[in-house]
Design an enzyme around this catalytic site. Structure first.
Site, mmCIF file in Angstrom:
data_model
loop_
_atom_site.group_PDB
_atom_site.id
_atom_site.type_symbol
_atom_site.label_atom_id
_atom_site.label_comp_id
_atom_site.label_asym_id
_atom_site.label_seq_id
_atom_site.Cartn_x
_atom_site.Cartn_y
_atom_site.Cartn_z
ATOM 1 C CD GLU A 22 -2.855 -1.159 2.351
ATOM 2 O OE1 GLU A 22 -3.708 -0.296 2.534
ATOM 3 O OE2 GLU A 22 -2.626 -2.076 3.147
ATOM 4 C CB SER A 158 -5.839 -0.494 -0.341
ATOM 5 O OG SER A 158 -5.461 0.672 0.317
ATOM 6 C CE1 TYR A 228 -7.164 4.867 -1.841
ATOM 7 C CE2 TYR A 228 -6.995 2.604 -2.616
ATOM 8 C CZ TYR A 228 -7.038 3.514 -1.586
ATOM 9 O OH TYR A 228 -6.959 3.077 -0.289
ATOM 10 N NE ARG A 267 -12.396 3.036 6.602
ATOM 11 C CZ ARG A 267 -11.346 2.770 5.812
ATOM 12 N NH1 ARG A 267 -10.520 3.730 5.472
ATOM 13 N NH2 ARG A 267 -11.137 1.544 5.371
ATOM 14 C CG ASP A 269 -13.939 -0.329 6.236
ATOM 15 O OD1 ASP A 269 -14.171 0.876 6.509
ATOM 16 O OD2 ASP A 269 -12.881 -0.710 5.698
ATOM 17 C CD GLU A 282 -10.771 -4.383 6.472
ATOM 18 O OE1 GLU A 282 -11.033 -5.273 5.655
ATOM 19 O OE2 GLU A 282 -9.700 -3.747 6.504
ATOM 20 C CG ASN A 284 -9.392 -0.024 8.317
ATOM 21 O OD1 ASN A 284 -8.744 -0.895 7.772
ATOM 22 N ND2 ASN A 284 -10.676 0.170 8.069
ATOM 23 N N GLY A 288 -7.299 5.515 5.589
ATOM 24 C CA GLY A 288 -6.800 6.247 4.425
ATOM 25 C C GLY A 288 -7.177 7.719 4.512
#
Lengths: 321, 451
Positions: A22, A158, A228, A267, A269, A282, A284, A288
C-alpha cells in the site's frame, strides 16, 4: 480551516510510504495530511519509514508523529513500537492494540466474543490446504459459509487481494491470487447490503463517531480501482439509512473502537444487511486520508477541517508524552 | 430498502466536498476515452519498486551513468550565454532546422535517405505516436500491432479508442504469414486497418528483431492490403554485435518512421521525431502545433550541440557495452536460478528479455508475492490489448547493475517456486474467465520514472 489564525505551532512528522503493497496509497494519504496540517500552521516534516527515519527523529525531533503508513509496519504495531521505544509521541493506537486490530481474524474473534456482528469466517494458512487437501478444505468452507464467498488476505487493506468468488470452480484460482498477498486467507460469508464506513475520532473529552459514509461503487465492487479513481464511487454522507440505523452504526463503531483498545482515530468498515444488522468487516487503525478516502469525507461532512482535527489529535499525543 | 434520513439534509453530501477540498466530479463528466485512465492495483504495486530495497527489473529507464556530465554542463551554460534568446523562445512546430538535418544523419546509419523537411521533432517519440494515432484513427478503427507490443503505443491507441488486433511474432520477429492471415480475416469483415505499428529492432517487450529477409515481405503485404506502416525504432542503434539493421523506411519511403534520443542520449530531454511522407507532414505539423505549439527549443538545441560537438557514436558504443554486460548477467542468472518450465529469448540489443513461466502461473496475480520478496517485473498482460500475456513477464536489464540483476533473478526464482508450490496445492487452477481487456483496469505496467 474555520479560522484564519494558525491553530497550531507544533512540528509534526508525517510518516508515509513504507515498503508494503500500500505504499502508493500511503504516499497519497501522507501528502493530503501534510497539506491539511500546514494549512493550520503546523510545521510538517514528511518522512518515509526507511533506514533514515530514526536518524531523522533524533536529529530533528518533532513534537509528535502522525502515521499515514498503511499496511505492514504502519498498522501492525511495528512503527508504533519503535516510536514508543524512542519516546516519541504519536497520533494513533498503541502498538499492542494495533497488532490485534491488524490481524483480521484476531479482531473478528474479539468483536464476535463481545456480541458484535461480523460475517461468519474461517482463516487458514496455505499449509493447511496443502496438508489436508485443498479440495476437501474448500468444500468444507463452501458448505459452512456458502457462495458467493469473500476472500481476502488476513492482513492488509485497500482491498488489495480481496475478491468475491461466485462459484466453487473459481475458488482455486482465487485462492492462488489471494495467497500472493499473504500466507493466510480469510474467507468470509458474503453479506449483501449497504456498504458503510464509520470513522471514530477522539478530539474532545470522549471518542465520537462521525457521520457514517455510504459507499456506492459504480461497478458494484469497491475494489482498488473504485477506491482510488475519483468519481468511480459515489459517497453519501450521512449514509442513506434511517436515523435509527445511523445511530446504531455510530454506536457499533464506538463499541469496536473501545473494545479493541484503539486510540485517537479509527475507521470501521461494515455492511448493513437486509435485516438491518450491522456486520463489521474490519476496523482500521490507520484510515486512508487520500482525496477519495472515507475518513476525510466524514470529517468534511461533520463540518470539521482535517488539519484542525489532526492538530487536536497531535495535542492529545503531546500531552500523553 | 434504506430510508433516507430526514435529519439535517444540509449535511448530506453525495460526493466528498466542502472546506478547502474541491468536490470530486462524477465519472460521467469525463470523456469515454478516459475509461482506462483509472487507478490500478498493479500500478500501485510498482510504487514499492522505486525503493532501494527492491531490485526492479520492471521499468525501462536508460542507464545514464555513462554520460559525460561535466562536458554537458559546459555546453548548457554556453547555450544559455550565446543563444539564450533563441533557446528560451518559441520555435517552429516542426522543430529546429539544424537538428532536423542532424536527425537525417543519424537515420543514414540505418540506410534512410531523408529530407529534413519531412522530419517533425516531437516531445519524445511517444508524442509522435500520439500524433500519428490522432491523425489516422477515429474511434473504433482497427490498428495492427505485434503481440506483445509496446505499452505506451497501446496507451495511445486506447486514448483514441482504436481497437488493436495483435499479430504473432517468433524469434525472427513479426510473422509475415500471421500478418497476412490477420489482414485476410479483417478483410472478410470489411475492415481495413489504419496501420501496422511495428518495432522491428530489439523489440519492447519481446526482445526480438525482425529478420532482414522478412522486412520487404512485411512491407509488400501491407502495400497489397493498403495498410500504412508505422515503424517505431528507439533501440535500432543499440545492437550488441554492432550490427545495424536496415530500417523499413529505407526500403519504402511511404513508411512513417519514429525515432528518439531517449535511449541514445538523454531520455529526460524528451526529444524524438517522426519522419513522414510529404503527404502526411502538414497534418502532423498542425496536430503537433495544437498539442504543444512547438517542441522545447532549448532541449532541441542542446541535442543539436551534443551531436555536433561530441563523439555520439562512441557514446552509443559505451552504452551498448554496459547493456550487453547487464544482458549477460541476466541471462546467466536465469540459467542458474529459474525453475524448470521457464523459457526466454536472447536479445541481441535493446533493454528487454521476455520470459515465459511454467504453465498455469499468472504473472500478474504473482506480482504482489514478488513485491513482498523485493523484486519487481512487468507482467505480460500489460503488453497486450486483448488480455493475453498472463504467462509472460518482461525483465529489464537496462538500469540495475549486474550484481543487482543477479540478486533480482535469485529472488524471482524463489517467488516462482513459492507460486508453483501454491499452485500444486490448488491443482494448477484454470482461471474460468479470460482476463478483462485493458480498458477500465488502469495501467498494468510501471510509470516511466520506474527504474
Amino acid at each position: 480551516m474555520t479560522q484564519n489564525a494558525p491553530v497550531s505551532e507544533r512540528t509534526v512528522a508525517v510518516l508515509a510510504g513504507g515498503l508494503s503493497h500500500e505504499r502508493e496509497v500511503s504516499l497519497r494519504s501522507g501528502r493530503r495530511l501534510a497539506g491539511a496540517l500546514r494549512a493550520v500552521g503546523v510545521t510538517v516534516r514528511e518522512w518515509d519509514a526507511d533506514a533514515a527515519l530514526i536518524e531523522h527523529l533524533r536529529a530533528d525531533p518533532p513534537d509528535a508523529v502522525a502515521i499515514a503508513l498503511h499496511g505492514g509496519e504502519g498498522e501492525n504495531g511495528a512503527i508504533q513500537a519503535v516510536l514508543e521505544l524512542l519516546g516519541v509521541p504519536f497520533v494513533g493506537t498503541a502498538a499492542p492494540a494495533c497488532r490485534r486490530a491488524w490481524d483480521k481474524p484476531t479482531a473478528k474473534a474479539e468483536l464476535a466474543r463481545a456480541g458484535l456482528d461480523t460475517p461468519d469466517w474461517v482463516a487458514l494458512p496455505h499449509a493447511t490446504f496443502r496438508e489436508l487437501g485443498a479440495r476437501r478444505v474448500l468444500d468444507a468452507m463452501v458448505e459452512r459459509l456458502g457462495l458467493p464467498l469473500m476472500l481476502k488476505p488476513d492482513q492488509g487493506g485497500s482491498a488489495l487481494g480481496a475478491q468475491v468468488v461466485g462459484t466453487a470452480e473459481d475458488l482455486p484460482a482465487a485462492m492462488v491470487s489471494c495467497l500472493a498477498y499473504a500466507d493466510t486467507v480469510l474467507a468470509e460469508r458474503f453479506v449483501a447490503g449497504t456498504e458503510v464506513a464509520v470513522s471514530v475520532v477522539h478530539d474532545g473529552p470522549e471518542p465520537r463517531a462521525l457521520p457514517p459514509v455510504e459507499v456506492d461503487a459504480k461497478g458494484g465492487v469497491y475494489d482498488y480501482t473504485a477506491r482510488y479513481t475519483p468519481g468511480a464511487t459515489t459517497f453519501h454522507c450521512p449514509a442513506r439509512l434511517d436515523a435509527g440505523l445511523l445511530e446504531k452504526l455510530q454506536e457499533t463503531a464506538l463499541a469496536a473502537h473501545r473494545l479493541l483498545g484503539l486510540r485517537d482515530l479509527s475507521r470501521m468498515d461494515a455492511v448493513v444487511d437486509d435485516e438491518g444488522r450491522v456486520q463489521i468487516l474490519e476496523v482500521n487503525v490507520s484510515p486512508g486520508l487520500t482525496d477519495t478516502s472515507l475518513l476525510p469525507t466524514a470529517v468534511d461532512a461533520a463540518g470539521r477541517d482535517l488539519g484542525e482535527l489532526y492538530a487536536a489529535l497531535v495535542e492529545r499525543a503531546v500531552e500523553r508524552g | 430498502m434504506p430510508v433516507p434520513s430526514a435529519a439535517d439534509p444540509e449535511r448530506r453530501l453525495p460526493v466528498p466536498g466542502g472546506g478547502a477540498h474541491p468536490a470530486v466530479p462524477p465519472a460521467e463528466r469525463f470523456a469515454a476515452r478516459t475509461a482506462g485512465m483509472t487507478a490500478s492495483e498493479i500500478r500501485a504495486l510498482f510504487a514499492v519498486a522505486s525503493r532501494p530495497e527492491v531490485v526492479s527489473l520492471a521499468g525501462g529507464m536508460p542507464n545514464l551513468a555513462a554520460l559525460p556530465l561535466d562536458a554537458l554542463s559546459v555546453e548548457v551554460a554556453d547555450l544559455v550565454a550565446r543563444e539564450g534568446q533563441v533557446a528560451l523562445q518559441y520555435g517552429s512546430a516542426q522543430g529546429v532546422p539544424a537538428l532536423r538535418e542532424q536527425i537525417c544523419e543519424v537515420m543514414r546509419l540505418e540506410g534512410v535517405n531523408a529530407d529534413p523537411n519531412d522530419v517533425v521533432v516531437t516531445v519524445g517519440s511517444q508524442m509522435a505516436l500520439d500524433l500519428v494515432t490522432r491523425i489516422y484513427c477515429d474511434p473504433g478503427d482497427v490498428v495492427l500491432a505485434e503481440g506483445p507490443s509496446y505499452v505506451g503505443a497501446l496507451g495511445s491507441f486506447a486514448a483514441y479508442q482504436a481497437r488493436v488486433v495483435h499479430v504473432a511474432m517468433d524469434a525472427d520477429g513479426l510473422i509475415p504469414e500471421a500478418l497476412r492471415d490477420a489482414l485476410r480475416t479483417l478483410g472478410a469483415q470489411g475492415i481495413t486497418p489504419k496501420f501496422l505499428y511495428t518495432i522491428p529492432n530489439f523489440h519492447n517487450p519481446a526482445g526480438v528483431t525482425l529478420a532482414v529477409e522478412r522486412r520487404s515481405e512485411v512491407l509488400e503485404i501491407c502495400a497489397e492490403y493498403g495498410v500504412a506502416v508505422i515503424e517505431d525504432n528507439p533501440y535500432g542503434l543499440l545492437g550488441f554485435s554492432g550490427r545495424v539493421y536496415p530500417a523499413l523506411r529505407s526500403m519504402d519511403p511511404g513508411v512513417v518512421y519514429l525515432g528518439s534520443f531517449s535511449k541514445t542520449f538523454a531520455s529526460g530531454l524528451r526529444v524524438g521525431w517522426a519522419l513522414v511522407p510529404p503527404a502526411v507532414r502538414d497534418r502532423l505539423v498542425l496536430a503537433a502545433e495544437s498539442a504543444t505549439l512547438c517542441p522545447p527549443s532549448f532541449n532541441q538545441m542542446l541535442v543539436s550541440r551534443y551531436l555536433e560537438g561530441h563523439d555520439w557514436r562512441s557514446q552509443i558504443k559505451t552504452f551498448t557495452e554496459v547493456y550487453r554486460d547487464r544482458r549477460d548477467a541476466l541471462l546467466s542468472a536465469l540459467e542458474t536460478y529459474l525453475p524448470e518450465g521457464c523459457s526466454w529469448n536472447v536479445p541481441d540489443g535493446g533493454f528487454y528479455v521476455w520470459l515465459t513461466v511454467p504453465e498455469g502461473v499468472d504473472t500478474k496475480a504473482m506480482l504482489p508475492r514478488a513485491v513482498t520478496a523485493r523484486v519487481a517485473y512487468a507482467s505480460g498482460t500489460g503488453f497486450y490489448a486483448d488480455g493475453l500475456g498472463s504467462r509472460q513477464l518482461r525483465l529489464s536489464y537496462c538500469y540495475p547493475t549486474p550484481e543487482r540483476i543477479t540478486e533480482g533473478v535469485r529472488r524471482l526464482a524463489a517467488v516462482l517456486e513459492a507460486e508453483l508450490d501454491v499452485m500444486r496445492t490448488f491443482g494448477s487452477p484454470v482461471r474460468s474467465a479470460s482476463p478483462p481487456p485493458a480498458v477500465g483496469r488502469g495501467p498494468q505496467t510501471p510509470s516511466p520514472d520506474t527504474a
